[in-house]
Enzyme design. Structure first.
Site, mmCIF file in Angstrom:
data_model
loop_
_atom_site.group_PDB
_atom_site.id
_atom_site.type_symbol
_atom_site.label_atom_id
_atom_site.label_comp_id
_atom_site.label_asym_id
_atom_site.label_seq_id
_atom_site.Cartn_x
_atom_site.Cartn_y
_atom_site.Cartn_z
ATOM 1 N N ASP A 29 -4.539 0.148 9.820
ATOM 2 C CA ASP A 29 -5.626 1.087 10.127
ATOM 3 C C ASP A 29 -6.816 0.800 9.213
ATOM 4 O O ASP A 29 -6.810 -0.157 8.452
ATOM 5 C CB ASP A 29 -5.138 2.532 9.963
ATOM 6 N N ASP B 71 -1.310 -0.970 5.881
ATOM 7 C CA ASP B 71 -1.251 -0.446 7.242
ATOM 8 C C ASP B 71 -2.304 -1.096 8.126
ATOM 9 O O ASP B 71 -3.316 -1.576 7.655
ATOM 10 C CB ASP B 71 -1.474 1.073 7.223
ATOM 11 N N ASP C 28 -7.969 2.356 6.552
ATOM 12 C CA ASP C 28 -7.661 2.412 5.127
ATOM 13 C C ASP C 28 -6.990 1.134 4.662
ATOM 14 O O ASP C 28 -7.326 0.581 3.616
ATOM 15 C CB ASP C 28 -6.715 3.587 4.839
ATOM 16 N N GLU D 33 0.834 -1.198 0.000
ATOM 17 C CA GLU D 33 0.000 0.000 0.000
ATOM 18 C C GLU D 33 0.872 1.253 0.000
ATOM 19 O O GLU D 33 1.689 1.458 0.884
ATOM 20 C CB GLU D 33 -0.891 -0.009 1.258
#
Ligand code: 28F
Length: 656
Positions: free
Chosen positions: A513, A511, A515, A438
């Site tokens: 998180d 990540d 997203d 990413e």
């Protein structure tokens, strides 16, 4: 060890010790699957009793001491003394391999059973096992133990501690079995709560009207400890559940009956989606690889609808028949059959092999489906399905042409991708790994930090397209997706060929998180829809970057979750600095290599599909176009740091 075999030795070998010697032969493996087999085996016995009308409730409890207790309110195991063996029927059933009469189909009309190996196998592989029988106003009890012979150090499996005893009077009826899997047999004896709960829910759908109560006493939060499942609608409720995230365009159609010794049940409902979801079962066991029952089902649907299309004049004499896929576009269906001697084939024993089943299912369903289509009150539905199929056929033809163009285009455009993909130098696909990373900055670190001999990097800019609810042409128009397809080398959909896969491991690095979770979900959805074998054959992994670094002096320790962090902070004592990583981009190439990419120390989670029907539903609920079910789901499981919440397919802990 005996020097020579005598008749006595042979009987010993045929007893429970044989099971301990080769557990894999009886329960498949001594890993998590084998461990859970024990539960299914006992639950199957309870279901047999209930499905034949003698019990209405089954409960399964995972206890704090690691044991599993299963109860039904049926007639209770027989307790009479076996005329030849001179011991109680309970003892025979729990100590003799294959005893219990499951195979001489006189006792039950239809019987489930994973392999029908029986209760004695569970006993053989348990540290201890207890049986409580409530029958004829009497409570009986018996306990078995697997004990080590102090002299020979050999383990005597499933030994009766004492004969069946009368405990007292009771007004209850039924059987309760409690067993503790032996840690000398299984790699890990911890039952997985989700695995058991999911399967029990599935069994509740497949066995309508039976109440199932699942309790996991190991769960601290008492509101989450207990679940109850009971579906009066059976397969109809199952289909409705699977379609929760979709827009349905017909009512569920249910067909139930018996033919040629096979009990057949099928339920299907059409939605406005483009995907086909057929889930089949044999004796309550999922058959994700299909088999003769599915072939019969599909043949009947194709034949009956084509006949109907001709009868209605939608197909003229000169027209070709529509393909089966056209009639199955947007169809959600469950097919459940019960067969006397099922032969499970295929790598994971997930395909029914019995050749006699195909014509039976095809003939029976053809008749039922024809009657359905002829019925005046079903005319509107029949017309709707036919129109949808005609449209699917037209689109399919157009898509085929578009695909030819796309294929040619792909070859032309493969060259620019070289700039994006940082290939590895090694040529052996079995050793190579592709990291899908990413963001460009993490992609840059990964590129510098990797071992270029076997690790390739494909950075993703922005979010790739959500492939759910998109037709193939739109999916192919997306650049991120195209570069992935080209990098993997397998092709997609019908053209998918696992033998052309250029990497043994495809590792998603994003990540920790929301997203990152979204990107993982999008990528997994794409693989699930267009490259399913990539997942089912175990090539897809998720990289696990650390969340924290604890630094003391020049010694750095990386922690991958809060629990680990607490342990490390405790062990290093005072005077450390703590860094929390918010994203992959915060790590320099050396750190990324050390913590996330180096096979020697990294953590990977292998993505697998534990439950096909559940995975299919999650993909539509999480990635489809209906907002309400997704909101409900996210609301119910709002902790985004818990990995299961964003992953549309089940996972198994993997090794590096
Ligand atoms: C918690 C697990 O195992 N329930 C069972 C029965 C009831 C009978 C039975 C079982 C007869 C001769 C095979 C009772 N009365 N729950 C269970 N409930 N097995 S297993 O019979 C076994 C057969 O050998 C039962 C009259 N007939 C059958």
């Amino acid at each position: 060890m005996a020097q020579s075999y005598t008749a006595k030795d042979i009987t010993v070998l045929e007893g429970l010790d044989a099971v301990r010697m080769r557990p894999g032969m009886y329960i498949g493996s001594t890993g998590p699957r084998g461990l859970h087999h024990l539960v299914w085996e006992i639950v199957d016995n309870a279901i047999d009793e209930a499905a034949n009308g003698f019990a209405s409730e089954i409960s399964v409890t995972l206890k704090k001491d690691g044991s599993c207790e299963v109860t039904d309110n049926g007639r209770g195991l027989p307790v009479d003394i076996h005329p030849k063996l001179g011991v109680s029927a309970v003892e025979v059933i729990y100590t003799q391999l294959h005893a219990g009469g499951k195979f001489d189909d006189k006792n039950y009309a239809y019987s489930g059973g994973l392999h029908g190996v029986g209760a004695s196998v569970v006993n053989a592989l348990s540290e201890w096992c207890t049986v409580d029988v409530y029958r004829d106003y009497t409570h009986y009890f018996m306990r078995f133990e697997s004990v080590e012979d102090p002299k020979t150090h050999k383990i005597m499996s499933g030994h009766p501690v004492a004969p069946l005893e009368k405990v007292g009077n009771t007004r209850k009826r039924g059987t309760t079995i409690c067993f503790k899997p032996d840690d000398r047999v299984f790699e890990d004896t911890d039952f997985n709560s989700d695995t058991v709960r999911r399967r029990i829910k599935e069994l509740a759908y497949l066995n309508r009207g039976i109440r199932f109560v699942f309790t996991d006493e190991r769960i601290k939060d008492e509101t989450l400890r207990k679940s109850e499942f009971m579906y009066e609608g059976g397969l109809t409720d199952f289909v409705a559940y699977l379609n929760e995230g979709k827009t349905t365009i017909t009512e569920p159609m249910l067909f139930e009956g018996e033919s040629g010794g096979v009990r057949i049940r099928a339920c299907c409902q059409y939605t406005d989606s483009y995907t086909e979801s057929l889930f089949s079962f044999v004796n309550n066991i999922p058959t994700p690889e299909g088999g003769t029952h599915e072939t019969g089902f599909k043949a009947a649907v194709t034949k009956v609808f084509n006949d109907y299309a001709r009868k209605m004049g939608a197909l003229k004499e000169k027209d070709n028949n529509l393909s089966g896929e056209d009639f199955r576009e947007g169809m959600t269906a469950i097919l459940a059959v019960n067969v006397k001697n099922p032969q499970f084939e295929g790598q994971t024993k997930g395909r029914l092999g019995n050749t006699e089943v195909r014509p039976v299912v095809e003939g029976w369903l053809s008749e039922k489906l024809s009657l359905y289509l002829e019925d005046l009150k079903n005319q509107a539905t029949a017309k709707l399905i036919l129109e949808k199929a005609m449209k699917a056929a037209r689109v399919r033809e157009a898509a085929r042409k578009a695909r030819d163009v796309a294929r040619a285009k792909n070859e032309l455009e493969a060259a620019p991708l070289v700039g994006k993909l940082s290939a590895c130098t090694g040529r052996d696909a079995k050793l190579n790994e592709l990291f899908i990373v990413e963001g460009d900055s993490a992609g840059g670190s990964a590129k510098q930090g990797r071992d270029r001999r076997f690790q390739a990097i494909l950075p993703l800019r922005g979010k790739p397209l959500n492939s759910e609810k998109k037709r193939l042409e739109q999916v192919l128009a997306n650049e991120e997706i195209r570069s992935m397809i080209t990098a993997l080398g397998t092709g997609i959909g019908e053209d998918f060929d696992i033998n052309r896969l250029k990497y043994d491991k495809v590792i998603i690095l994003s990540d920790a998180d929301q997203d990152g979770a979204h990107i993982r979900a999008i990528l997994l959805t794409f693989f699930y829809r267009y490259m399913k074998p990539l997942i089912t054959e175990g090539h897809v992994y998720m990289g696990m970057p650390p969340l924290y670094k604890v630094q003391k002096g020049d010694k750095a320790t990386y922690c991958y979750d809060d629990k680990e962090l607490n342990e490390v902070m405790k062990s290093v004592g005072k005077g450390y600095t703590l860094q929390r990583y918010k994203g992959l981009g915060e790590m320099n190439p050396e750190q990324l290599w050390e913590t996330t990419m180096n096979p020697a120390g990294r953590k990977l989670t292998q993505v697998s599909i534990e439950d096909d029907a559940e995975a299919e539903r999650m993909v539509t609920v999480l990635m489809g176009d209906k907002v309400e079910p997704r909101k409900d789901y996210i609301f119910a499981y709002a902790d985004f740091n818990k990995k299961d919440d964003f992953v549309p397919v089940g996972e198994e802990g993997g090794r590096a």
